[in-house]
Design an enzyme around this catalytic site. Structure first.
Site, PDB file in Angstrom:
ATOM      1  N   GLU A 102      11.601   9.748   7.714  1.00 35.17           N
ATOM      2  CA  GLU A 102      10.474  10.391   7.037  1.00 35.17           C
ATOM      3  C   GLU A 102      10.057  11.644   7.810  1.00 35.17           C
ATOM      4  OE1 GLU A 102       6.772   8.276   7.433  1.00 35.17           O
ATOM      5  OE2 GLU A 102       6.033   8.983   5.502  1.00 35.17           O
TER       6      GLU A 102
ATOM      7  N   LYS B 293       6.278   7.898  -2.044  1.00 33.84           N
ATOM      8  CA  LYS B 293       5.602   6.941  -1.154  1.00 33.84           C
ATOM      9  C   LYS B 293       4.262   6.490  -1.729  1.00 33.84           C
ATOM     10  CE  LYS B 293       4.071   6.588   3.702  1.00 33.84           C
ATOM     11  NZ  LYS B 293       3.800   7.397   4.913  1.00 33.84           N
TER      12      LYS B 293
ATOM     13  N   CYS C 190       7.888   4.059   5.620  1.00 38.29           N
ATOM     14  CA  CYS C 190       6.911   3.911   6.704  1.00 38.29           C
ATOM     15  C   CYS C 190       5.830   2.862   6.459  1.00 38.29           C
ATOM     16  CB  CYS C 190       6.302   5.282   7.034  1.00 38.29           C
ATOM     17  SG  CYS C 190       5.569   5.350   8.681  1.00 38.29           S
TER      18      CYS C 190
END
Ligand SMILES: *[C@@H]1O[C@H](CO)[C@@H](O)[C@H](O)[C@H]1NC(C)=O
Ligand SMILES: *[C@@H]1O[C@H](CO)[C@@H](O)[C@H](O)[C@H]1NC(C)=O
Ligand SMILES: *[C@@H]1O[C@H](CO)[C@@H](O)[C@H](O)[C@H]1NC(C)=O
Ligand SMILES: *[C@@H]1O[C@H](CO)[C@@H](O)[C@H](O)[C@H]1NC(C)=O
Ligand SMILES: *[C@@H]1O[C@H](CO)[C@@H](O)[C@H](O)[C@H]1NC(C)=O
Length: 517
Positions: free
Chosen positions: A82, A182, A215
């Site tokens: 990321e 995300k 993440c």
């Protein structure tokens, strides 16, 4: 004649050996790259598109080199971290020149390398696509995307577009096959939360049921758990930019814990920046870990590993009967006989153990409160070399049976937390954790520790209210171990580990109680 018969016999034997081989676990070769990203020195400044592209091409040049190395080693898929191309700490405005246009799924598949003029502002996608094609491997990378709103979208931001933290997936001929926006942003003011949760699942010629998330997503039900429970994902691709936080949330700890918890493969690529506490990438199958953690250099690292096509074929963990060194038929009633208010000494017939304890001369409270990762844990000390302790927090009771195989003058404690975590994100936790404390004083329990010298056999269990438990085992030098066994017996979730290769830093059952968030 005899000779022919023998040959025939050998052939039959060979054939059997081969067919056995055919029934054994099939693998593909995966790569993840921990990237020392070149970061924007002033990410709040307003750049033009050309300068932004020039800047990002420096990171892409490194990706290019790594794809070539990975290809030489036979990689069929590669994952980059990321924020690896553009960096972080942008504002909504300052990131704009760094954003590519990412076409919505209904305009896919598209091959940006072969058809570069199909859409404007897709220079990064074009480069990534050409890399995948040149390396003939699936390639997963993270970038910032701009997506204009559809007309009449009531949730459309006032500037008329969405800005998403985006993972893109290219096939081995450079075709853009999927993109993922995300869901769980971590204080990323440059980006929007997608109006609809994305569940991105795709197949490859070498394995099927790949899923992707990014993440902070790893701590939430959507989309991470739902990809596995609802969509049967067996391989998770996981770009991350994770700041390590010990004792419970070092990057490799949660990556390993997620793969163990769901019996799947995780291919995790982190950013490498020691000053920001960012390192820790790996390729994890249910029974194997190939990981990298390095706080000493600023170099990137390519990790390659063979990954089972069907992770459940590799698995025995969690299905065997436990091989316990304590009474494994513990029930509520006999637990009461075993535990006495955290004071295992009194129950221990060999009283010299107590007097000879490594932390003798010290009067430890039978239980105490201390902060661990901003949460108020209730702890009991491990005040002898071998024994049982218990600690409760609300409706969660945690139990530990332990035996120190290698002694040293270190304080360990068993902690319980049951509540809402509210610092840097809000989420409900139920945790049973045995940790090495920062020093010999109780108030150091919960401090960040990376080194230890006590090798301890542990059996840890608790009566959790959530079924979602991540088993974590971290040893000295930030190294990983797998439990010998873990799983549920009645209302208790257990984890056992004997004969660790290294000294214990953290052994935890990290429970996420999603419904309570
Ligand atoms: C970063 O850019 C902003 C906006 O252009 C400017 O105000 C600031 O002084 C710059 N900071 C540094 C350290 O260059
Ligand atoms: C990003 O911002 C955080 C918080 O303000 C700061 O600690 C960190 O050093 C910044 N990182 C970079 C690379 O500028
Ligand atoms: C390129 O890859 C895509 C996705 O795997 C596949 O559908 C397509 O047939 C491939 N194209 C060529 C020309 O091989
Ligand atoms: C931690 O929890 C205990 C028990 O619930 C409470 O007495 C104590 O005040 C709390 N400490 C903090 C700092 O919140
Ligand atoms: C866990 O055990 C404790 C002690 O026996 C009990 O008070 C508590 O209600 C139990 N929690 C659950 C969720 O059953």
């Amino acid at each position: 004649m005899l000779e022919t018969r023998c040959k025939l016999a050998i052939c039959i034997f060979c054939f059997q050996a081969l067919s056995l081989e055919a029934h054994s676990v099939e693998y593909y070769v995966a790569a993840v790259y921990e990237h020392h990203a070149i970061l924007n020195p002033n990410s709040t400044a307003l750049w033009d598109r050309t300068s932004a592209l020039d800047f990002m091409s420096r990171n892409l040049d490194i990706y290019d080199e790594q794809v070539i190395v990975a290809k030489e080693k036979g990689a069929q898929i590669i994952v980059f971290p990321e924020d690896g191309i553009h960096g972080f700490n942008y504002t909504r405005q300052s990131i704009y020149p760094f954003l590519d246009f990412v076409p919505p799924s209904h305009l896919l598949p598209w091959n940006p390398c072969l058809e570069p003029y199909k859409f404007h502002d897709t220079e990064i996608l074009q480069r990534l696509s050409c890399m995948a094609a040149k390396g003939t491997m699936f390639l997963i990378a993270n970038l910032g995307a701009k997506v204009p709103c559809e007309p009449h979208d009531s949730r459309c931001p006032s500037d008329g577009r969405y800005q998403f933290n985006t993972d893109v997936v290219f096939s081995d001929n450079g075709t853009l096959v999927a993109n993922y926006f995300k869901q769980n942003l971590y204080f990323e003011y440059a980006f929007d939360i997608p109006p609809v949760v994305q569940h991105v699942i795709f197949d490859t010629p070498f394995a099927s049921k790949f899923g992707i998330f990014t993440c902070f997503d790893i701590l939430f039900y959507e989309p991470a758990v739902s990809l596995i429970k609802k969509h049967g994902v067996m391989h998770v691709l996981y770009p991350t930019a994770w700041m390590n936080q010990l004792p419970l949330l070092s990057a490799i700890q949660i990556q390993r814990g997620f793969a163990t918890a769901f019996n799947i493969n995780v291919l995790a690529a982190n950013i490498h920046h020691t000053k920001l506490g960012m390192t820790g990438s790996g390729i994890y199958s249910p029974l194997k870990s190939f990981y990298h953690y390095d706080m000493k250099s600023e170099n990137g690292k390519l990790i390659l590993a063979k990954v089972p096509v069907n992770p459940s074929e590799e698995t025995t963990l969690g299905h065997d009967e436990p091989t316990s060194f304590v009474n494994s038929d513990a029930t509520d009633s006999n637990l009461h006989n075993v535990f006495t208010d955290g004071q295992a000494c009194e129950k221990n017939e060999r009283a010299e153990y107590c007097r000879g304890s490594a932390i003798r001369n010290q009067i430890l409270p039978s239980s105490f409160q201390a902060e661990m990762m901003n949460d108020n844990f209730t702890f009991v000390p491990l005040s002898v070399n071998e024994g049982e302790v218990q600690v409760c927090a609300g409706t969660l009771c945690c139990f530990l049976s332990y035996r120190k195989a290698i002694l040293s003058n270190e304080l360990y404690a068993l902690g319980a937390f049951n509540g809402l975590h509210t610092v840097h994100g809000t989420y409900s936790l139920q945790i049973c954790a045995v940790v090495k404390c920062g020093g010999l004083e109780p108030d150091t329990c919960g401090h960040e520790v990376t080194e230890a010298s006590s090798v301890i056999d542990i059996e840890l269990w608790g009566n959790f209210s959530t079924p979602h438990i991540f088993p974590l085992l971290l040893t000295s030098g930030v190294t990983l171990e797998l439990p010998d066994w873990w799983g549920w017996k009645g209302n208790y979730c257990y984890m056992h580990k004997k004969e660790m290769a290294s000294a214990l830093v953290t052994g935890a059952l990290y429970g996420r109680w999603y419904e309570k968030d």
